[in-house]
Design an enzyme around this catalytic site. Sequence first.
Site, PDB file in Angstrom:
ATOM      1  N   PRO A   1      60.879 -30.262  -1.645  1.00 18.57           N
ATOM      2  CA  PRO A   1      60.325 -31.391  -2.396  1.00 18.57           C
ATOM      3  C   PRO A   1      61.391 -32.386  -2.825  1.00 18.57           C
ATOM      4  O   PRO A   1      61.077 -33.502  -3.236  1.00 18.57           O
ATOM      5  CB  PRO A   1      59.657 -30.724  -3.611  1.00 18.57           C
ATOM      6  CG  PRO A   1      60.309 -29.396  -3.735  1.00 18.57           C
ATOM      7  CD  PRO A   1      60.674 -28.982  -2.346  1.00 18.57           C
TER       8      PRO A   1
ATOM      9  N   GLU B   1      61.950 -19.620  -6.097  1.00 20.16           N
ATOM     10  CA  GLU B   1      62.415 -20.789  -6.844  1.00 20.16           C
ATOM     11  C   GLU B   1      63.266 -21.735  -5.991  1.00 20.16           C
ATOM     12  O   GLU B   1      63.851 -22.681  -6.515  1.00 20.16           O
ATOM     13  CB  GLU B   1      63.231 -20.327  -8.066  1.00 20.16           C
ATOM     14  CG  GLU B   1      62.397 -19.670  -9.144  1.00 20.16           C
ATOM     15  CD  GLU B   1      61.324 -20.594  -9.690  1.00 20.16           C
ATOM     16  OE1 GLU B   1      61.648 -21.754 -10.010  1.00 20.16           O
ATOM     17  OE2 GLU B   1      60.157 -20.165  -9.795  1.00 20.16           O
TER      18      GLU B   1
ATOM     19  N   ARG C   1      53.181 -33.793  18.921  1.00 23.20           N
ATOM     20  CA  ARG C   1      52.224 -34.714  19.547  1.00 23.20           C
ATOM     21  C   ARG C   1      52.910 -35.955  20.126  1.00 23.20           C
ATOM     22  O   ARG C   1      52.330 -36.659  20.947  1.00 23.20           O
ATOM     23  CB  ARG C   1      51.134 -35.109  18.555  1.00 23.20           C
ATOM     24  CG  ARG C   1      51.594 -35.987  17.416  1.00 23.20           C
ATOM     25  CD  ARG C   1      50.474 -36.195  16.392  1.00 23.20           C
ATOM     26  NE  ARG C   1      49.338 -36.894  16.962  1.00 23.20           N
ATOM     27  CZ  ARG C   1      49.251 -38.214  17.057  1.00 23.20           C
ATOM     28  NH1 ARG C   1      50.259 -38.969  16.640  1.00 23.20           N
ATOM     29  NH2 ARG C   1      48.181 -38.789  17.568  1.00 23.20           N
TER      30      ARG C   1
ATOM     31  N   ASP D   1      48.282 -45.605  16.453  1.00 17.34           N
ATOM     32  CA  ASP D   1      48.026 -44.772  15.278  1.00 17.34           C
ATOM     33  C   ASP D   1      48.438 -45.489  14.003  1.00 17.34           C
ATOM     34  O   ASP D   1      49.316 -46.357  14.009  1.00 17.34           O
ATOM     35  CB  ASP D   1      48.824 -43.457  15.365  1.00 17.34           C
ATOM     36  CG  ASP D   1      48.192 -42.456  16.296  1.00 17.34           C
ATOM     37  OD1 ASP D   1      47.023 -42.626  16.648  1.00 17.34           O
ATOM     38  OD2 ASP D   1      48.894 -41.498  16.677  1.00 17.34           O
TER      39      ASP D   1
END
Length: 250
Positions: free
Chosen positions: A86, A113, A150, A164
């Site tokens: 993150p 953690e 992809r 896209d």
Amino acid sequence: MEIKVLTLFPNFFDSFKETSIIKRALDKESVQFTAINFRDYTLDKHNNVDDTICGGGAGMLLACQPIVDALKANTKANSKVVMLSPQGKKMTQKLVRELAEHDDIVLLCGHYEGFDERIRDYVDEEVSIGDFVLTGGEPAALVLSDAIIRLRDGVIRSDSHEDDSFENGLLEYPQYTRPVEYDGKKVPDVLMSGHHENIRKWRLKESLRKTYLRRPDLLDGRTFTSEEQKLLQEVMDEENKKQTSNDENQ
């Protein structure tokens, strides 16, 4: 291309490898995908890969030895090592395209953690799929792998992803299929006209409209062509007119 995922839960990716476009890509050997359990590399007599946090704190932290040894065993000179975190750079289509240029990618999934900070010295890049925290890096690794695979040659036709959302900095235009009318709602006439230039302009305008309404942040700092500027102004005028009409009818 080969993608190797270092994880505590390799079975997490079983259905991913057996589904739809990804399965076909693996069967055709357009890409190789392997999930590797980094617990297999621990030297701990109890088979642990984590330990308590120095200085105190809740939870356990992934330790250097098993992960660094797993990285050393599964990377090559041309490997791109990506930690799912993150704290990483936010995943975008541009970033995915850059990663898809590499022939050997190693994705590192965290748990508990997180990682001993020293593990980051063995990583080329940290990537986050959004401003939220997951129980582990596996879902993020799956999302990133899907987006990369992809784009590889031979997986899907290039014209299937050239328009896209985000490929040209805009959201994708609306698309329709038959029947031409369903439940009183019709496919726009221009799409049935066979006039390719009018269809192209309509798609560009509606792509600008969707972006303006849903993700205006994508338009900030964008360099517009003269055609895009004209169409965007038309969109803004039309939407302002709609809003004024709605306000008057309330």
